[in-house]
Scaffold this motif. Structure first.
Motif, PDB file in Angstrom:
ATOM      1  N   ALA A 158       0.830  -1.213   0.000  1.00 17.07           N
ATOM      2  CA  ALA A 158       0.000   0.000   0.000  1.00 17.07           C
ATOM      3  C   ALA A 158       0.860   1.259   0.000  1.00 17.07           C
ATOM      4  O   ALA A 158       0.547   2.238  -0.687  1.00 17.07           O
ATOM      5  N   VAL A 159       1.961   1.242   0.773  1.00 16.12           N
ATOM      6  CA  VAL A 159       2.874   2.396   0.780  1.00 16.12           C
ATOM      7  C   VAL A 159       3.453   2.610  -0.614  1.00 16.12           C
ATOM      8  O   VAL A 159       3.512   3.748  -1.121  1.00 16.12           O
ATOM      9  N   TYR A 160       3.894   1.526  -1.255  1.00 18.30           N
ATOM     10  CA  TYR A 160       4.438   1.663  -2.613  1.00 18.30           C
ATOM     11  C   TYR A 160       3.375   2.182  -3.582  1.00 18.30           C
ATOM     12  O   TYR A 160       3.654   3.068  -4.412  1.00 18.30           O
ATOM     13  N   ASP A 161       2.162   1.646  -3.503  1.00 16.61           N
ATOM     14  CA  ASP A 161       1.112   2.088  -4.424  1.00 16.61           C
ATOM     15  C   ASP A 161       0.802   3.572  -4.235  1.00 16.61           C
ATOM     16  O   ASP A 161       0.550   4.294  -5.219  1.00 16.61           O
ATOM     17  N   LEU A 162       0.833   4.049  -3.002  1.00 19.23           N
ATOM     18  CA  LEU A 162       0.644   5.484  -2.765  1.00 19.23           C
ATOM     19  C   LEU A 162       1.777   6.280  -3.401  1.00 19.23           C
ATOM     20  O   LEU A 162       1.541   7.328  -4.039  1.00 19.23           O
ATOM     21  N   ALA A 163       3.009   5.797  -3.246  1.00 16.97           N
ATOM     22  CA  ALA A 163       4.149   6.486  -3.863  1.00 16.97           C
ATOM     23  C   ALA A 163       4.038   6.461  -5.378  1.00 16.97           C
ATOM     24  O   ALA A 163       4.317   7.458  -6.066  1.00 16.97           O
ATOM     25  N   ASN A 164       3.600   5.341  -5.917  1.00 16.21           N
ATOM     26  CA  ASN A 164       3.483   5.194  -7.363  1.00 16.21           C
ATOM     27  C   ASN A 164       2.402   6.112  -7.935  1.00 16.21           C
ATOM     28  O   ASN A 164       2.490   6.536  -9.089  1.00 16.21           O
ATOM     29  N   LEU A 169      -3.068   6.720   3.873  1.00 16.85           N
ATOM     30  CA  LEU A 169      -3.029   8.124   3.447  1.00 16.85           C
ATOM     31  C   LEU A 169      -3.800   9.007   4.424  1.00 16.85           C
ATOM     32  O   LEU A 169      -3.352  10.104   4.780  1.00 16.85           O
ATOM     33  N   ASP A 170      -4.958   8.530   4.881  1.00 18.01           N
ATOM     34  CA  ASP A 170      -5.737   9.309   5.851  1.00 18.01           C
ATOM     35  C   ASP A 170      -4.979   9.500   7.158  1.00 18.01           C
ATOM     36  O   ASP A 170      -5.068  10.554   7.792  1.00 18.01           O
ATOM     37  N   VAL A 171      -4.229   8.484   7.579  1.00 17.60           N
ATOM     38  CA  VAL A 171      -3.420   8.627   8.794  1.00 17.60           C
ATOM     39  C   VAL A 171      -2.381   9.722   8.600  1.00 17.60           C
ATOM     40  O   VAL A 171      -2.198  10.592   9.462  1.00 17.60           O
ATOM     41  N   LEU A 172      -1.671   9.688   7.476  1.00 20.08           N
ATOM     42  CA  LEU A 172      -0.621  10.680   7.230  1.00 20.08           C
ATOM     43  C   LEU A 172      -1.192  12.086   7.076  1.00 20.08           C
ATOM     44  O   LEU A 172      -0.524  13.073   7.399  1.00 20.08           O
ATOM     45  N   LEU A 173      -2.443  12.174   6.595  1.00 20.09           N
ATOM     46  CA  LEU A 173      -3.088  13.478   6.448  1.00 20.09           C
ATOM     47  C   LEU A 173      -3.798  13.918   7.731  1.00 20.09           C
ATOM     48  O   LEU A 173      -4.232  15.066   7.838  1.00 20.09           O
ATOM     49  N   GLY A 174      -3.948  12.988   8.684  1.00 23.39           N
ATOM     50  CA  GLY A 174      -4.657  13.318   9.918  1.00 23.39           C
ATOM     51  C   GLY A 174      -6.140  13.474   9.716  1.00 23.39           C
ATOM     52  O   GLY A 174      -6.787  14.285  10.388  1.00 23.39           O
ATOM     53  N   GLU A 175      -6.723  12.674   8.811  1.00 23.54           N
ATOM     54  CA  GLU A 175      -8.153  12.759   8.503  1.00 23.54           C
ATOM     55  C   GLU A 175      -8.837  11.474   8.974  1.00 23.54           C
ATOM     56  O   GLU A 175      -8.697  10.422   8.347  1.00 23.54           O
TER      57      GLU A 175
END
Length: 510
Positions: free
Chosen positions: A44-50, A447-453
């Motif tokens: 999932a981390v890679y797919d977000l980066a991609n 992504l929501d965790v990193l955005l704080g949402e």
């Protein structure tokens, strides 16, 4: 020239075009060598980066009991990403991600290991520009939550400031009953503020679950009939066609109800039954879900309104399979259920008199998760009785997995010279309607965790309300001894069918 290309109405409006990209940050994964990390989190981390949704200076830190260097963890991540990622593997994306990969070896109760983690994070702040923003993902058994949180607190890693955030991500199970859930919540929230605690229920990250909100509140069609005047009952199903696999250590003593109904299915019930929120902010969504969970009422007779079972040995899909009690690592006298079904009522004006049936099980007929809204029959049919012999009840079925979409069942005339009405279906499938592939649930949630949402993450109030519903059922089942056996490839024990038949209903065959 007018752009006629249809946009996806379900796409998150804060996507890349509107800068829905994580800011400078890192993700620290505890238990990084486990299956969840390898098969879900790292891909999932890679797919977000991609997809361009992570900053160029993003960092990924693994923490585990391995005598590894950074390159050893990088190799694990590389292999997991190539095998399990959703998007194509691109060397340039991997190279950029690999520059920010670090590994910290150690035990969870080792203060020196956490001091090394603090040093590593400070180095990433300086070299990668993560700016003091770090999320800690506890991909570990719940018994380690307290010790990890205490170590993070004692080394100052849990403390946020006005311009730097620290967040913790907790995987289910959130306790095994109400008392343990309350103790766990108290432990975690002593270290991290409530708004910095993200409890992962990956079902809430699935596109079809999120589409429930669009289906209900973006359309005039459904809301007027989404109530007891028109709805006969609701069925929420999570069926698996596999056994427990290698999860004996986790599953035995937990069972289907604690593993699935307490979290996934009660969350689906809350989204199905809740009132329209004032907004889709985390606060307003949670408020409506909590109202529903607090209004759930258990039937007085649990013997007639619940069912549980264990799969036995037999043939499934042309293969001989063992029964639950014969699985490796399972106590032959285990009373853990692999199938659970419950009937619940919701004491609100909208849902008074509408039963909600929840079921979950392993070694069932097929893998499927769905929400079926079954409507009442028409009060009058101006046809000959023989014309409607094959006509059932109208239904709206939201398929969560594997074939994400929505099906509507209604009556239609059969072609011919006489009037004959029969059930037909109208089907919407994500794969056919949209060219974009749906992201994995963990992509959205990370992504929501990193955005704080936090709209998709249940707070401790929801977790505790769910346990208040399930605890009396578990207490009753504990007095019964061995669960009823059911054959592999079937749809559960006979008592589950009797539960429905007693009220003149039957389970859907997905």
């Amino acid at each position: 020239m007018t752009n006629t290309r249809a946009e996806n109405p379900l796409r998150d409006p804060r996507d890349r075009r509107l800068q829905r990209i994580a800011g400078p940050s890192s993700l620290v994964i505890f238990g990084v060598t486990g299956d969840l990390s390898r098969k879900k989190l790292l891909p999932a981390v890679y797919d977000l980066a991609n997809r361009g949704l992570l900053p160029t200076g993003f960092a990924l830190v693994g923490f585990a009991r391995r005598d590894w260097e950074d390159q050893d963890f990088a190799q694990l991540a590389h292999d997991a990403i190539k095998e399990y990622s959703r998007t194509p593997f691109r060397e340039e994306v991997w190279a950029q991600l690999a520059e920010g990969i670090r590994f910290v070896p150690g035990e969870f109760d080792d203060p020196e290991a956490f001091e090394q983690l603090r040093t590593t994070i400070e180095e990433l702040d300086a070299v990668r520009g993560t700016n003091g923003n770090h999320a800690f993902y506890l991909s570990v058994p719940p018994k380690f939550f307290a010790v990890v949180c205490e170590q993070l607190a004692s080394t100052g890693l849990a403390a946020s400031t006005d311009d730097q955030w620290r967040r913790v991500v907790v995987e289910k199970p959130f306790g095994h009953d109400l008392a343990s859930a309350q103790a766990l919540n108290a432990t975690v929230e002593q270290v991290f503020p409530a708004d910095s605690v993200f409890r992962i229920d990956h079902y809430l990250g699935k596109e079809t679950v999120q589409n429930m909100l669009a289906l209900r509140f973006a359309n005039q069609l459904w809301e007027p009939i989404w109530n007891s005047n028109y709805v006969d009952h609701v069925q929420i199903t999570m069926a698996e066609d596999i056994g427990i696999g290698g999860r004996a250590g986790y599953y035995d003593g937990i069972g289907a109800a604690r593993d699935v109904i307490q979290n996934h299915l009660l969350q689906l019930l809350a989204l199905t039954a809740m009132e329209e929120p004032v907004s889709f902010s985390a606060r307003d969504l949670r408020a409506e879900k909590e109202k529903i969970l607090s209004a759930v009422r258990l039937p007085k007779d649990l013997s007639a309104s619940t069912a549980r079972g264990q799969y036995s040995s037999g043939w499934q899909g042309g293969t001989k399979v063992v029964g639950y009690l014969e699985e490796d690592g399972i106590d032959p006298a285990s009373t853990t259920e692999t199938y659970a079904a419950v009937r619940l009522d919701i004491d609100t004006r909208r849902w008074a008199g509408v039963p909600f049936y929840l079921r979950a099980g392993k070694r069932l007929g097929r893998r499927v998760t769905e929400i079926a809204i079954v409507f009442k029959r028409a009060p009058h049919l101006p046809f000959e009785s023989t014309a409607t012999e094959e006509l059932g009840q109208n239904a709206l079925v939201i398929r969560v997995q594997p074939d994400e979409g929505v099906t509507i069942r209604f009556g239609s005339k059969v072609p011919g010279t006489q009037m004959e009405v029969r059930d037909v279906t109208m089907d919407f499938g994500y794969g056919h309607a949209f060219t974009e592939a749906s992201p994995e649930a963990y992509e959205r949630l990370i992504l929501d965790v990193l955005l704080g949402e936090p709209p998709l993450f249940p707070r401790h109030e929801e977790v505790e309300l769910s346990w208040k519903i399930l605890d009396p059922i578990e207490k009753y089942w504990a007095t019964l001894g061995q669960p009823e056996q059911y054959g592999p490839g079937t749809w559960g024990p006979a008592s589950a069918d009797a539960l429905m038949a007693a009220e003149g209903r039957h389970w859907r065959r997905p």
